[in-house]
Design an enzyme around this catalytic site. Structure first.
Site, mmCIF file in Angstrom:
data_model
loop_
_atom_site.group_PDB
_atom_site.id
_atom_site.type_symbol
_atom_site.label_atom_id
_atom_site.label_comp_id
_atom_site.label_asym_id
_atom_site.label_seq_id
_atom_site.Cartn_x
_atom_site.Cartn_y
_atom_site.Cartn_z
ATOM 1 N NE ARG A 27 -7.334 2.523 54.482
ATOM 2 C CZ ARG A 27 -7.299 3.915 55.214
ATOM 3 N NH1 ARG A 27 -8.561 4.084 55.808
ATOM 4 N NH2 ARG A 27 -6.309 4.898 55.108
ATOM 5 N NE ARG A 31 -8.423 -0.883 61.864
ATOM 6 C CZ ARG A 31 -8.201 0.489 62.264
ATOM 7 N NH1 ARG A 31 -8.225 0.661 63.747
ATOM 8 N NH2 ARG A 31 -8.501 1.292 61.492
ATOM 9 N NE ARG A 40 -3.263 -4.590 64.218
ATOM 10 C CZ ARG A 40 -3.552 -3.338 63.937
ATOM 11 N NH1 ARG A 40 -4.321 -2.972 62.905
ATOM 12 N NH2 ARG A 40 -2.952 -2.290 64.523
ATOM 13 C CG ASP A 77 1.503 1.171 55.530
ATOM 14 O OD1 ASP A 77 0.218 1.488 55.661
ATOM 15 O OD2 ASP A 77 2.296 2.268 55.450
ATOM 16 C CE1 TYR A 152 1.064 9.165 57.306
ATOM 17 C CE2 TYR A 152 1.086 9.574 54.853
ATOM 18 C CZ TYR A 152 0.355 9.104 55.948
ATOM 19 O OH TYR A 152 -0.734 8.803 55.951
#
Length: 345
Positions: A27, A31, A40, A77, A152
């Site tokens: 990562r 952010r 973004r 992702d 998931y």
């Protein structure tokens, strides 16, 4: 320095020792970077960023430009594979990904010619990044592992999604095995296509590998991952593959390394350094700084980094975190980290 970096990371995966050790962070595009937040805001959503090759290229390169990491990992992702299989994927701020739960492979897409167009933005981004990276920076591709993706798909969301997958696997082992096989076929093909688009190395993320009983770990984590590795190597025998079965037991990590065929094991923050040192006799180790220490910075970060690099000196080692960079991480602490690792001699 830059010219040696690719040799450093790739040579470590072939069994050599590098000083200083190569460094990249899971990562590392995210952010915590103001330039990421700006991208973004312009893109409108995380999923839009993943599916727009131009945006994905920019975000992939941002941390490499800022910090000089030895590797760029393509911005994407793990849920691109369920998307290729026919699942509708959504992302909500604060609650993470969501998709309609599945309880059968009926209705899922089984044909590679249907997967490819849905996954193609990843390959376009890889090809573009490849042309913009310096010769000394390794390009990493990745995919989720079959077990993690199954959690998931069975649960439909983050959080306690292992419950639905475990119940399915215990109650209907044959149909659950069919799901894992289908996911594994798509994961393997996705990794093959990433390598052909320019990835030097690929990583398999099994984020939910922890907490499984021995037999389940063998059947749902090790077996499907081994199948993925074998399929990738059938097409690309020299492919370099890192596995990350996060939160496994020490015995689980050892079995994973021995049975899956990966070139390196990424380990989480709970793994003791004394074990990591010994484990490098069997395989390459990647890890395992606590991401919260990167939030704290200062002397606490310095002490932890020094402990890791001193312990792993003269070992086959890639410096990384035990998980991903946290959004509240100050970028200057990442600068501090890279400088400390670069100072190793």
């Amino acid at each position: 320095m830059e010219e040696d970096a690719e040799k450093s990371l790739v040579s470590v995966l072939t069994g050599q020792v590098a000083k200083p050790p190569p460094i990249w962070l899971m990562r590392q595009a995210g952010r915590y970077l103001p330039e990421y937040r700006e991208a973004r805001a312009q893109a409108g959503s995380f999923w839009s960023m993943c599916t727009d090759p131009k945006v994905a290229v920019e975000v992939t390169l941002q941390p490499v430009r800022r910090f000089g990491f030895d590797a760029a990992i393509i911005f994407s992702d793990i849920l691109t594979v369920p998307f290729a299989l026919g699942c509708e994927v959504g992302f909500s701020d604060g609650s993470g990904p969501n998709l309609p739960p599945v309880n059968s492979i009926c209705g899922l897409e089984t044909r590679a010619e249907i997967w490819q167009p849905k996954l193609d933005p990843v390959y376009q981004a890889l090809e573009l990044v490849r042309t913009r990276l310096g010769s000394g920076t390794t390009l990493l591709g990745f995919a989720g592992a079959p077990w993690t993706l199954a959690t998931y798909m069975a649960g439909g969301h983050g959080g306690d999604q292992q419950r639905a997958a475990k119940l399915w696997g215990y109650r209907e082992p044959e149909t659950f095995a069919a799901l894992l096989e289908l996911i594994g076929d798509c994961v393997a093909q996705h990794l093959i296509w990433q390598i052909e688009a320019g990835a030097d190395v690929v990583q398999i993320f099994d984020s939910w590998a922890g907490g499984l009983p021995d037999q389940a770990y063998d059947s749902w984590v090790i077996g499907p991952t081994r199948s993925v590795v074998e399929k990738v190597r059938a097409t690309h025998p020299q492919a370099k593959i890192i596995g990350f079965p996060r939160a496994s037991t020490l015995a689980g990590y050892e079995l994973y390394a021995a049975r899956t065929g990966v070139d390196a094991i990424s380990v989480d923050t709970a793994v003791p350094r004394i074990w990591m040192v010994k484990f490098t006799e069997a395989t390459v180790v990647q890890g395992n700084l606590d991401p919260l220490l990167l939030v704290v910075g200062g002397s606490a970060l310095e002490r932890a980094v020094n402990c890791i690099v001193e312990s792993m000196n003269d070992r086959r080692f890639i410096f990384n975190l035990g998980h991903g960079v946290l959004p509240e991480t100050p970028p200057e602490h990442v600068t501090q980290l890279v400088a400390m690792v670069r100072a190793v001699r």
